[in-house]
Design a protein around this motif. Structure first.
Motif, PDB file in Angstrom:
ATOM      1  N   PRO A 249      -0.705  -2.535  -7.964  1.00  0.00           N
ATOM      2  CA  PRO A 249      -0.963  -2.623  -9.411  1.00  0.00           C
ATOM      3  C   PRO A 249      -0.021  -3.583 -10.134  1.00  0.00           C
ATOM      4  N   LEU A 250       1.209  -3.674  -9.673  1.00  0.00           N
ATOM      5  CA  LEU A 250       2.150  -4.621 -10.282  1.00  0.00           C
ATOM      6  C   LEU A 250       1.722  -6.054  -9.992  1.00  0.00           C
TER       7      LEU A 250
ATOM      8  N   ALA B 219       9.248 -10.377   0.746  1.00  0.00           N
ATOM      9  CA  ALA B 219       7.831 -10.025   0.862  1.00  0.00           C
ATOM     10  C   ALA B 219       7.379  -9.200  -0.342  1.00  0.00           C
ATOM     11  N   ILE B 220       8.223  -8.285  -0.783  1.00  0.00           N
ATOM     12  CA  ILE B 220       7.882  -7.444  -1.928  1.00  0.00           C
ATOM     13  C   ILE B 220       7.894  -8.256  -3.218  1.00  0.00           C
ATOM     14  N   ALA B 221       8.898  -9.141  -3.350  1.00  0.00           N
ATOM     15  CA  ALA B 221       9.021  -9.976  -4.558  1.00  0.00           C
ATOM     16  C   ALA B 221       9.070 -11.439  -4.120  1.00  0.00           C
ATOM     17  N   PRO B 222       7.923 -12.025  -3.787  1.00  0.00           N
ATOM     18  CA  PRO B 222       7.893 -13.352  -3.160  1.00  0.00           C
ATOM     19  C   PRO B 222       8.455 -14.481  -4.010  1.00  0.00           C
TER      20      PRO B 222
ATOM     21  N   ASN C 218      -1.268  -7.031  -9.523  1.00  0.00           N
ATOM     22  CA  ASN C 218      -2.454  -7.302 -10.345  1.00  0.00           C
ATOM     23  C   ASN C 218      -2.085  -7.651 -11.787  1.00  0.00           C
ATOM     24  N   GLN C 219      -0.879  -7.219 -12.216  1.00  0.00           N
ATOM     25  CA  GLN C 219      -0.393  -7.541 -13.550  1.00  0.00           C
ATOM     26  C   GLN C 219       0.410  -8.842 -13.567  1.00  0.00           C
ATOM     27  N   GLY C 220       0.499  -9.484 -12.415  1.00  0.00           N
ATOM     28  CA  GLY C 220       1.223 -10.752 -12.341  1.00  0.00           C
ATOM     29  C   GLY C 220       2.705 -10.618 -12.079  1.00  0.00           C
ATOM     30  N   VAL C 221       3.174  -9.417 -11.703  1.00  0.00           N
ATOM     31  CA  VAL C 221       4.589  -9.211 -11.398  1.00  0.00           C
ATOM     32  C   VAL C 221       4.854  -9.654  -9.963  1.00  0.00           C
TER      33      VAL C 221
ATOM     34  N   THR D  14       0.824  -1.202   0.000  1.00  0.00           N
ATOM     35  CA  THR D  14       0.000   0.000   0.000  1.00  0.00           C
ATOM     36  C   THR D  14       0.862   1.257   0.000  1.00  0.00           C
ATOM     37  N   GLN D  15       1.867   1.283   0.857  1.00  0.00           N
ATOM     38  CA  GLN D  15       2.705   2.476   1.000  1.00  0.00           C
ATOM     39  C   GLN D  15       3.466   2.808  -0.274  1.00  0.00           C
ATOM     40  N   TYR D  16       3.940   1.771  -0.965  1.00  0.00           N
ATOM     41  CA  TYR D  16       4.760   1.993  -2.157  1.00  0.00           C
ATOM     42  C   TYR D  16       4.005   1.705  -3.458  1.00  0.00           C
ATOM     43  N   ASP D  17       2.703   1.567  -3.368  1.00  0.00           N
ATOM     44  CA  ASP D  17       1.848   1.405  -4.541  1.00  0.00           C
ATOM     45  C   ASP D  17       2.315   0.241  -5.425  1.00  0.00           C
TER      46      ASP D  17
END
Length: 353
Positions: free
Chosen positions: A253-254, A325-328, A256-259, A247-250
């Motif tokens: 949307p990534l 956590a950011i890029a699991p 949601n695009q499968g990133v 949430t903090q770093y938006d």
């Protein structure tokens, strides 16, 4: 249980300079040839020049000298940092600027280690001159990376002291026993154009400024955090979860695009090892793995000596857990090293009193 800690990053000049050669990718153009030769005189060990600033401040102020370390004490690996010619250093800085600038023809066209060595490495003749000097002093060359910017060597305290015109001593600082060179290091004057630094020859490592307040228990049902320690500010029981970061770093949307970080590698450098079981518990708590039975745990890469789990572990856990956590689905690699000098307990007991 989860730990609450905050750790600012501690970076060292030598480490930052070494990291330049670790970028890896394809197709970066090579626009500069081999560096000009800088060693133009015969190496004569009778003529030396000091490496200014090579004595740790604690040795000069506050340390109690416990005497010289036994000459046969093994040093472990020591790093010798090579110095490129000024025009080549200018070209490197220009490359680093362009490779990070959007719109540049070389934007994000990283170099392999071999390409870096070809384009920005020290001349082979200079490297040979330094290696010949080290070996003439009885020192063993352990590694010469293809980046051509460092040489790693080892020996005994006596050999290193003789080669660098110093002596390795034991010191007492605030009740802790450390070791370091007692005087400025000196190198052959003929090699001064190509040698930037050696060492460090001490074990005064930076200490984290963070303070571990304690542990806290997270209730996964209501997401309430209960500290197992006393806070000076009441009702300030906040934890940072992967969803908060998104949430903090938006980042959502990534997602949601499968990133998810799949196919990418994140490298982290630290001074401490970690317990992978704790990382697995973190990933399980926040459901970061599609298959909990096969968690995507970080890979620990030990360069040289394993430092074990030390006071710097808080930063290591923070980095690997938050990155994961950011890029699991990314590959997380934690690079660690126990440093250069290694001295045994028996060596300290043999120190002169």
């Amino acid at each position: 249980m989860m730990s609450l800690s905050y750790a600012p990053r501690l970076q060292q000049m030598l480490l930052r300079m070494l990291l330049v050669a670790l970028f890896a990718a394809l197709s970066a153009p090579l626009t500069h040839g081999q560096a000009a030769t800088q060693v133009t005189q015969q190496v004569d060990t009778r003529f030396v020049t000091p490496l200014k600033g090579s004595v740790h401040p604690l040795v000069r102020h506050g340390a109690i000298d416990l005497g010289a370390v036994s000459n046969d004490t093994p040093t472990g690996r020591i790093t010798l940092l090579l110095k490129r010619p000024p025009e080549q250093e200018q070209a490197l800085q220009q490359f680093l600027s362009e490779v990070h600038r959007k719109g540049s023809p070389t934007y994000h066209k990283w170099l392999t280690t071999a390409q870096f060595g070809q384009q920005f490495g020290v001349a082979d003749s200079d490297i040979s001159a330094v290696v010949s000097w080290l070996e003439s002093q009885g020192l063993k060359v352990e590694k010469m990376p293809s980046g051509k910017n460092v040489i790693q060597f080892s020996g005994t305290a006596g050999q290193v002291g003789s080669a660098l015109h110093t002596s390795l001593h034991a010191y007492s600082v605030n009740g802790e026993v450390h070791h370091a060179n007692s005087s400025e290091l000196q190198i052959p004057a003929a090699l001064s154009p190509v040698i930037a630094a050696v060492g460090p020859l001490n074990d005064f490592h930076p200490k984290p400024l963070s303070h571990l307040m304690g542990t806290a228990e997270l209730n996964p049902k209501n997401h309430q955090l209960t500290p197992q320690f006393t806070l000076s500010v009441p009702n300030y029981n906040l934890g940072l979860a992967p969803e908060d970061l998104a949430t903090q770093y938006d980042i959502t949307p990534l997602y949601n695009q499968g990133v998810t970080g799949s196919g990418q590698t994140i490298g982290i450098i630290n001074e401490s090892n970690i317990d992978l079981n704790l990382v697995a518990a973190y990933r399980k708590l926040f459901e970061l793995d599609a298959n909990p039975l096969n968690p995507n745990l970080p890979q620990v890469v030990v360069d040289g000596n394993d430092p074990g789990v030390s006071g710097a572990s808080g930063e290591a856990y923070l980095d690997v857990e938050i990155s994961g956590a950011i890029a699991p689905q990314a590959t997380i690699r934690l690079y660690i090293s126990g440093g250069a000098i290694t001295a045994t307990d028996s060596a300290w007991r043999s120190c002169a009193r």
